[in-house]
Design an enzyme around this catalytic site. Structure first.
Site, short mmCIF file in Angstrom:
data_model
loop_
_atom_site.label_atom_id
_atom_site.label_comp_id
_atom_site.label_asym_id
_atom_site.label_seq_id
_atom_site.Cartn_x
_atom_site.Cartn_y
_atom_site.Cartn_z
N GLY A 1 0.14 -0.05 -3.70
CA GLY A 1 -0.17 1.10 -2.85
C GLY A 1 0.93 1.32 -1.83
N ALA A 2 0.61 2.09 -0.79
CA ALA A 2 1.60 2.37 0.24
C ALA A 2 1.82 1.16 1.13
CB ALA A 2 1.14 3.54 1.10
N GLU A 3 0.80 0.35 1.25
CA GLU A 3 0.90 -0.77 2.16
C GLU A 3 0.93 -2.07 1.44
OE1 GLU A 3 -1.73 -1.21 5.50
OE2 GLU A 3 -2.60 0.65 4.79
N ALA A 4 0.12 -2.17 0.41
CA ALA A 4 -0.16 -3.49 -0.14
C ALA A 4 0.12 -3.55 -1.63
CB ALA A 4 -1.62 -3.83 0.11
N ASP B 1 -8.64 6.22 5.89
CA ASP B 1 -7.84 6.53 4.70
C ASP B 1 -8.77 6.84 3.52
OD1 ASP B 1 -5.82 6.85 2.85
OD2 ASP B 1 -5.31 4.72 2.71
N VAL C 1 -1.63 -5.38 -4.77
CA VAL C 1 -2.91 -6.01 -5.04
C VAL C 1 -2.78 -6.85 -6.31
CG1 VAL C 1 -5.33 -5.60 -5.61
CG2 VAL C 1 -4.21 -4.22 -3.85
#
Ligand SMILES: Nc1ncnc2c1ncn2[C@@H]1O[C@H](COP(=O)(O)OP(=O)(O)OP(=O)(O)O)[C@@H](O)[C@H]1O
Ligand SMILES: [Mg+2]
Lengths: 358, 271
Positions: free
Chosen positions: B24-27, B172, B29
């Site tokens: 994702g944009a941050e993480a 979000d 997984v």
């Protein structure tokens, strides 16, 4: 014979005129458009002042005939070779838009050519795709009046993320006014140069909401820091870790670092959401080298690619209007005189993208 | 994805198998088969899939200033872990928190969801896209707007209302950040991805939360979004209306939502 069109742009303080050539057959990587001319004149105001609609419109009226002549001359094209006259129909400032559409209507009638009204944002996107060769990117559109994260699906450019209040260019321009730095060549450019000399990061609010963001609170905050700095008021935020004083350069640096990080984050979020690896930056703020660099690093971490253009195409220009208008013209779009009214609000996703079928 | 990021995660978790399932944009997984503190043959009993676990890793973001990056990663990892445990005590559906490794920006949690017939993860987005695709060229049956879709969207609205009634704002909301689980009663939506969540009693913040989701649905599912949004708000209102003193709060949020929408339409395009 190829297709030719002339495009007129004047939705903000830049007046631009361009002539483009499209070869026959569908525009593609091996069959690309040719920029024959792309001329521009910018209305520049004194430091500390923004541009007002009425004065900007007067600037456009004063220059439009000269620029049209110059564009045709540089392109070495006669009016009778043109297929259509394209103009920015919106979004933008009312008075400047209106002064330019009058010029467009006039030459269209003089030379007996059809008019094609173009959405300004679509102009940026299509020119960016044409120049960079990006086929189906997520688009970050960042300019004085717009901040949007866009992706194409089902014949429309859909807005996945956008600002909930002010545009990023507007935020930078207004801070430049607070700092009373020159507006030439552009306030954002001058902030960028100052930011290059900044070292210390001042903590600012970070306000991302999913794929949207908000910037008015950040501007208010950094504005008040600047006032404290100028007036020599005591403020803990204005002392660096080593005890020395925060500078104007540090503030410019911190503002850029904060809002560009937010822009890259929402762009990456949209890329993950739609499953895309390409990102295209368009609009005036897209010239900023730091923003391009940050976006490049993000793309690299996703094994993706970044596409950006230089100031000829990033900053508002006439050629993008000529190009997007000609794409629409070739799929049958015509704007009658009666329909040629400009509109200040004209969303990117209102336009039916007849020239794409992927 | 950049192999450097995976290598970095692996260096913190040597010997633990890691399968990337999303970036994702941050993480990033990961899916793993190893529990962080129970030994090999022991499996926790109160967890949906007791042989698979999710590791959500927030790697350093090279594009942003180091100071900003550290601060964001720290606060978001902490916010997400805190929220997951809070939601568990409130009995609001969310993945169960298994472990937090704050210095490395890692959260271990319960694995939820199932594989859709097309092999994709059962996020609301993937499921709706799958149905919308099936609907194409089929004029007789209602697939994209079937009763099961209505049911799920009403439940999503109810889940968001439960958060908001606790003064929790998700931050979000998109169709990617909602996972579907197969239950006896049918498909059950679960909210995930709480890194941008915060506490707020303000109607404005709740309205923005709803607006962000509404816009995400409009761009992601353009053909059916009007109906999807209607069902969602229906569920949202239902939960608020269960108690009389919440009805007033609902009116406040819904008025605010109107304001936020209007601001969006009226937003000046001027420099
Ligand atoms: N508990 C879980 N069980 C199963 N799948 C999960 C779980 N958590 C996350 N996933 C999968 O991983 C994807 C990404 O997770 P998540 O949304 O938490 O992080 P992110 O998208 O990287 O964050 P952001 O949206 O801020 O970019 C989800 O869309 C989902 O497909
Ligand atoms: Mg997510």
């Amino acid at each position: 014979m190829p297709y030719y069109s002339l495009g007129l742009e004047g939705s903000a303080n830049k007046l631009g005129v361009g002539v483009i050539e499209h070869p026959l057959e569908k525009i593609a990587a091996h069959n690309h458009a040719n920029v024959l001319s792309n001329v521009r004149d910018t209305y520049v105001t004194p430091p500390g002042e923004g541009f007002l609609p009425r004065d900007t419109a007067r600037h456009h009226r004063n220059w439009v005939v000269r620029l049209i002549k110059q564009a045709l001359q540089e392109a070495n094209i006669r009016p009778d070779q043109l297929n259509c006259i394209c103009f920015t129909q919106g979004p933008g400032m009312g008075a400047p838009l209106q002064s330019v559409v009058i010029a467009a209507r006039t030459i269209a009638q003089m030379w007996d050519l059809p008019l094609v009204g173009v959405n300004h944002c679509i102009g940026h996107i299509e020119m960016g795709r044409e120049i960079t060769g990006a086929t189906n990117p997520v688009v970050l559109y960042v300019s004085g009046g717009n901040t949007q994260v866009i992706a194409y699906s089902r014949q429309r450019y859909r807005i996945f993320g956008e600002t909930l209040d002010i545009a990023v260019g507007n935020c930078l321009d207004r801070f430049a006014r607070t700092l009373r730095i020159p507006n030439a060549p552009s306030p954002g450019y001058n902030i960028e140069q100052l930011a290059k000399k900044g070292r210390h990061l001042v903590e600012l609010p970070y306000t991302v909401k999913g794929m949207d963001l908000s910037m008015s609170g950040i501007l208010e905050y950094v504005d008040s820091l600047a006032h404290d700095l100028f007036q020599g008021k005591k403020n803990k935020q204005l002392i660096r870790a080593d005890g020395s004083k925060v500078t104007v350069e540090d503030l410019c640096f911190s503002l850029q670092e904060c809002i560009f990080a937010m822009l890259v984050e929402i762009t990456e979020r949209a890329m993950a959401h739609v499953g895309s690896r390409e990102v295209l930056i368009v609009g005036g703020v897209g010239c900023n080298e730091r923003l391009q660099e940050m976006m490049g690093m993000m793309a690299k971490d996703r094994n993706g690619s970044i596409y950006a253009t230089d100031e000829r195409f990033c900053i508002d220009n006439g050629i993008m209007i000529a190009h997007a208008g000609l794409l629409a013209f070739r799929t049958g779009t015509r704007t009658s005189l009666g329909q040629s009214v400009c509109t200040q609000r004209f969303r990117t996703d209102e336009v039916f993208v007849s020239w794409r079928d992927d | 994805m950049s192999s450097a990021i995976v290598a970095q995660a692996q260096s913190y978790l040597s010997g633990i198998p890691l399968d990337v399932i999303s970036q994702g944009a941050e993480a990033v997984v990961f899916l793993t088969t190893v529990h962080p503190y129970l030994s090999g043959s022991m499996h926790p009993s109160d967890i949906q899939n007791s042989s698979k676990y999710i590791i959500k890793y927030r790697p350093p973001k090279t594009y942003r200033h180091e100071v900003l990056d550290k601060q964001l990663t720290k606060s978001r990892t902490a916010a997400e872990a805190r929220l997951l445990s809070k939601l568990y005590t409130l009995e609001i559906p969310a993945p169960k928190l298994i472990a937090l490794d704050a210095p490395h920006g890692m959260i271990w949690m319960e694995y939820l969801g199932f594989e859709l017939p097309n092999g994709q993860i059962s996020s609301l987005k993937n499921w709706l896209w799958y149905l919308e695709k099936q609907q194409e060229g089929n004029t007789t049956a209602s697939i994209a707007l079937a009763d099961s879709v209505k049911q799920v969207l009403i439940l999503v609205g109810q889940a968001i209302a439960k958060l908001h009634l606790q003064d929790i704002v998700h931050g979000d909301l998109t169709s990617s950040n909602i996972l579907l689980e197969q239950k006896k009663e049918g498909l059950q939506p679960t909210l995930i991805d709480f890194g941008l969540s915060s506490y707020s009693p303000l109607a404005e913040d709740k309205a923005v939360d709803l607006y962000v989701l509404e816009r995400a649905l409009t761009s992601t599912h353009p053909v059916y979004s009007k109906t999807y949004n209607k069902w969602l708000l229906q569920g949202y209102e239902e939960t608020y209306s269960k108690k009389t003193n919440n009805k007033r709060k609902y009116t406040e949020v819904s008025k605010r939502l109107e304001d936020v929408r209007l601001r969006g339409r009226k937003r000046s395009m001027l420099g």
